[in-house]
Design a protein around this motif. Structure first.
Motif, short mmCIF file in Angstrom:
data_model
loop_
_atom_site.label_atom_id
_atom_site.label_comp_id
_atom_site.label_asym_id
_atom_site.label_seq_id
_atom_site.Cartn_x
_atom_site.Cartn_y
_atom_site.Cartn_z
N PRO A 12 11.70 -6.39 -22.44
CA PRO A 12 11.18 -5.59 -21.33
C PRO A 12 10.68 -4.22 -21.80
O PRO A 12 11.20 -3.67 -22.78
CB PRO A 12 12.39 -5.43 -20.40
N ILE A 13 9.72 -3.67 -21.09
CA ILE A 13 9.11 -2.40 -21.48
C ILE A 13 10.14 -1.28 -21.53
O ILE A 13 10.15 -0.48 -22.46
CB ILE A 13 7.94 -2.04 -20.54
N TYR A 14 11.06 -1.21 -20.56
CA TYR A 14 12.05 -0.14 -20.57
C TYR A 14 12.93 -0.21 -21.83
O TYR A 14 13.32 0.82 -22.38
CB TYR A 14 12.91 -0.14 -19.29
N GLU A 15 13.21 -1.43 -22.30
CA GLU A 15 14.00 -1.59 -23.53
C GLU A 15 13.19 -1.16 -24.74
O GLU A 15 13.74 -0.56 -25.68
CB GLU A 15 14.46 -3.04 -23.70
N GLN A 16 11.90 -1.47 -24.76
CA GLN A 16 11.05 -1.05 -25.86
C GLN A 16 11.05 0.48 -25.96
O GLN A 16 11.18 1.04 -27.05
CB GLN A 16 9.61 -1.55 -25.66
N ALA A 43 5.42 8.20 -18.28
CA ALA A 43 4.83 7.07 -17.54
C ALA A 43 3.31 7.17 -17.53
O ALA A 43 2.61 6.17 -17.74
CB ALA A 43 5.37 7.03 -16.12
N LYS A 44 2.82 8.38 -17.34
CA LYS A 44 1.37 8.59 -17.32
C LYS A 44 0.76 8.30 -18.69
O LYS A 44 -0.26 7.63 -18.80
CB LYS A 44 1.06 10.03 -16.89
N GLU A 45 1.41 8.81 -19.76
CA GLU A 45 0.91 8.59 -21.12
C GLU A 45 0.89 7.11 -21.49
O GLU A 45 -0.03 6.65 -22.15
CB GLU A 45 1.78 9.35 -22.14
N LEU A 46 1.92 6.39 -21.07
CA LEU A 46 2.03 4.97 -21.42
C LEU A 46 1.34 4.06 -20.40
O LEU A 46 1.29 2.84 -20.60
CB LEU A 46 3.51 4.58 -21.54
N ARG A 47 0.89 4.67 -19.30
CA ARG A 47 0.24 3.92 -18.22
C ARG A 47 1.15 2.83 -17.65
O ARG A 47 0.79 1.66 -17.56
CB ARG A 47 -1.08 3.31 -18.70
N ILE A 48 2.36 3.29 -17.33
CA ILE A 48 3.36 2.39 -16.75
C ILE A 48 3.99 3.08 -15.54
O ILE A 48 3.71 4.25 -15.27
CB ILE A 48 4.46 2.01 -17.77
N SER A 49 4.85 2.38 -14.86
CA SER A 49 5.52 2.91 -13.68
C SER A 49 6.59 3.94 -14.06
O SER A 49 7.27 3.79 -15.07
CB SER A 49 6.18 1.74 -12.93
N THR A 52 9.96 2.46 -14.56
CA THR A 52 10.24 1.91 -15.89
C THR A 52 10.77 2.99 -16.83
O THR A 52 11.75 2.78 -17.54
CB THR A 52 8.98 1.25 -16.47
N THR A 53 10.13 4.16 -16.83
CA THR A 53 10.61 5.24 -17.70
C THR A 53 11.97 5.74 -17.22
O THR A 53 12.83 6.05 -18.04
CB THR A 53 9.61 6.42 -17.76
N GLU A 59 19.20 4.16 -19.42
CA GLU A 59 19.85 3.39 -20.50
C GLU A 59 20.29 4.32 -21.63
O GLU A 59 21.39 4.21 -22.15
CB GLU A 59 18.88 2.35 -21.06
N LEU A 60 19.39 5.22 -22.03
CA LEU A 60 19.69 6.16 -23.12
C LEU A 60 20.83 7.10 -22.74
O LEU A 60 21.69 7.41 -23.57
CB LEU A 60 18.44 6.96 -23.48
N GLU A 61 20.85 7.51 -21.49
CA GLU A 61 21.91 8.40 -21.04
C GLU A 61 23.25 7.67 -21.00
O GLU A 61 24.27 8.19 -21.44
CB GLU A 61 21.57 8.99 -19.66
#
Length: 124
Positions: A12-16, A43-49, A52-53, A59-61
């Motif tokens: 999944p993108i969030y895991e990546q 999100a804007k830089e990666l063009r995703i929701s 998702t970020t 997850e990181l926290e």
């Protein structure tokens, strides 16, 4: 922040995102106290929701790699040597599992694998 997203990956993108940020923290590329891009900016830089970020940062926290402060942003948390050691051990175990699956196909015995490891470890 240089993060590469693969749409063809089964991960999944969030895991990546979280894995790549985690790797940057473990390697020292991101240091304690460094600010991460805002969830909206990333999100804007990666063009995703943004959702998702947000999930990647959560997850990181949860894993203890970053801290998020309301109104201030997200920052690399204090380096926990034990946490980083555990991450390295997990990577080593995964690589060793892959090796143990490939070795029989090459006809390698455990003794030959040990010998190969010793040679690699000693840098020869």
């Amino acid at each position: 922040m240089n993060i590469i997203i693969s749409n063809s990956s089964a991960q999944p993108i969030y895991e990546q995102i979280s894995e790549q940020i985690k790797s940057k923290i473990i390697s020292g590329e991101l240091k304690e106290g460094d600010a991460l891009p805002s969830m909206r900016l990333l999100a804007k830089e990666l063009r995703i929701s943004v959702i998702t970020t947000k999930r990647a940062y959560e997850e990181l926290e949860r894993a203890g790699f970053i801290v998020s402060l309301t109104g201030k942003g997200s920052f690399v948390s204090m380096r926990n040597p034990e946490l980083i050691r555990e991450e390295h051990l997990k990577k080593i175990e995964n690589l060793m599992k892959e090796i143990s699956e490939l070795a029989p196909a090459c006809g390698l015995s455990i003794e030959e694998l040990k010998e190969m490891l010793e040679l690699v470890y000693e840098g020869e």
